[in-house]
Structure formats: C-alpha cells, structure tokens
Scaffold this active site. Structure first.
Site, short mmCIF file in Angstrom:
data_model
loop_
_atom_site.label_atom_id
_atom_site.label_comp_id
_atom_site.label_asym_id
_atom_site.label_seq_id
_atom_site.Cartn_x
_atom_site.Cartn_y
_atom_site.Cartn_z
N ARG A 88 0.84 -1.20 0.00
CA ARG A 88 0.00 0.00 0.00
C ARG A 88 0.88 1.25 0.00
O ARG A 88 1.90 1.30 0.69
CB ARG A 88 -0.89 0.02 1.25
CG ARG A 88 -1.94 -1.05 1.23
CD ARG A 88 -3.02 -0.75 2.21
NE ARG A 88 -2.55 -0.74 3.60
CZ ARG A 88 -3.33 -1.02 4.63
NH1 ARG A 88 -4.60 -1.31 4.44
NH2 ARG A 88 -2.85 -0.98 5.86
N ARG A 137 2.49 4.27 4.81
CA ARG A 137 1.94 4.67 6.11
C ARG A 137 2.90 4.25 7.21
O ARG A 137 3.52 3.18 7.13
CB ARG A 137 0.61 3.97 6.38
CG ARG A 137 -0.56 4.61 5.70
CD ARG A 137 -1.83 3.91 6.16
NE ARG A 137 -2.97 4.40 5.41
CZ ARG A 137 -3.23 4.09 4.15
NH1 ARG A 137 -2.43 3.27 3.51
NH2 ARG A 137 -4.27 4.60 3.53
N ARG A 173 0.02 -6.74 14.55
CA ARG A 173 -1.42 -6.67 14.32
C ARG A 173 -1.98 -8.05 13.97
O ARG A 173 -3.06 -8.42 14.42
CB ARG A 173 -1.75 -5.67 13.20
CG ARG A 173 -1.48 -4.23 13.56
CD ARG A 173 -2.34 -3.27 12.75
NE ARG A 173 -2.06 -3.24 11.33
CZ ARG A 173 -1.07 -2.57 10.75
NH1 ARG A 173 -0.23 -1.87 11.50
NH2 ARG A 173 -0.90 -2.59 9.45
#
Ligand SMILES: [Zn+2]
Length: 215
Positions: A123, A156, A167
């Site tokens: 991403r 990010r 996560r």
C-alpha cells in the site's frame, strides 16, 4: 431478515465485500471502526472517550465496543437485516450475541498471513491529496508518483513488517475464541478471500444461498 457477522483480518477485503453484500440486499452495515471514526470526527461524547483512550495508548475496551453495537442495534432501522464488522470481540460477547439476535451466519474471510503481508505492505499513500495506491492492484502510471497531484507517494507509518506482524498476532489471538464458539454453533461459512472481489462475493452468496450480486 438476514443477520450476519463478517470476520477477516485487515487486508482480507472485508470492507469491499461488506459494501457489495449490503448494497443490493438493503442490509445495514454496522462497522465498529466506522462508528468510532464518525464519533471522533463529529466530536461526540463517545468520540471524546475513544480519543482519550487512544491518546493514552490503551486499546478500546471490549465493553465499550459492545455498548456501541448494542445502541446501534437498538435503533431498529434494519428492516432487512444487518451485517456486523468488528464485533463480537470475545467469547462471552459472541455467546450473548448468538442468543439475543439469533444470528444467521458468520462469514469468515480466509487469507494466509503471507498474502496479507503482500497486500498490506504494497500500500502507498499520497500525503498531499490522500489518494490511496496499491503496487499490486492500482499501481501509479509513474512509479512512486501520485497520478492526481504528482506528489511523491509514501508508506503509512504503521505499515511496517514489524507493526503488521504485531497486528496479525493480535488479530489471531482475539479472533480464535470467537471463531471457535461460532464454529460450535455451526454458523461459520469459510470463504477463500484470495480470488478477485467479484469471485469472493459470488462465493459468499453461494454459501449463504443469496441471489447473485448486481453491480
Ligand atoms: Zn496526490
């Protein structure tokens, strides 16, 4: 009336699948993350509570999530049913939820951790105009460069391999007891989340006995 829960790790395409499912079936999409974000943006009392919790570095408690989902369901605006994303968070909540709402099915989007890593770590974000890119699916025409405004793309801050692994670990730890309980109640439908969005949606509808997707 259709009452569903959707489960899947970040990067499994859960948001996309939820939208596709809710759109033509008139289901109310109850996303815990969206409700929290809306409340923070609109500076509600709940938003202030969420913000305080997050700035103190703590996680939002399961009880707070439960209160939010309950009050949302109490609006009773879900004439054709609902799809819940981000709840239940533990076995006790899953048990209570099963009994109170007579859940029809749990859609479990399955995707290997390696595929999540591949998707999430590709991403990119334009810090200038906010446009999202993905080097696998929507690669910019000029490498590293925003197609809308020409700014240099960034990753990010929390899309590092280390943060993602943390996560993933947290997701599996939290999800396991909930999934186990739902499996004992025989409501879980496992769906392979690796094919295209259309193929995944079609697999969901087939296993749930729903009409085909109309875009
Ligand atoms: Zn841009």
């Amino acid at each position: 009336m259709r009452k569903y829960v959707i489960m899947g790790v970040q990067g499994s395409g859960k948001g996309t699948q939820s939208e596709m499912l809710c759109a033509d079936l008139d289901l109310v999409h109850i996303s815990v993350g969206d409700i929290f974000r809306w409340n923070v943006q609109n500076r509600t009392k709940l938003g202030a509570q969420v913000r305080r919790t997050m700035t103190s570095g703590e996680l939002i408690s399961d009880d707070l999530v439960e209160a939010v989902v309950r009050s949302r369901l109490d609006e009773h605006d879900w004439n054709y049913g609902f799809l819940i994303d981000g709840f239940p968070r533990n076995g006790r909540q899953a048990e209570f939820f099963m009994e109170s709402y007579d859940l029809d099915a749990v859609i479990h989007l399955e995707i290997p951790d390696d595929e999540v890593r591949r998707r999430v770590l590709s991403r990119r974000l334009c810090p200038n105009c906010g446009m999202d890119y993905n080097l696998i699916y929507d690669r910019p025409a000029v490498e590293g460069c925003c197609e809308v405004c020409g700014h240099e793309l960034i990753t990010r801050a929390d899309d590092t391999p280390e943060a993602l692994d943390a996560r993933l670990r947290d997701y599996h730890e939290k999800t396991r007891p909930v999934l186990e309980l739902f499996r004992r109640k025989e409501v879980v439908h496992d769906v392979d989340a690796q094919p295209s969005a259309e193929e995944v949606q079609s697999a969901i509808r087939t296993t749930l006995g729903l009409p085909p997707y109309k875009s």
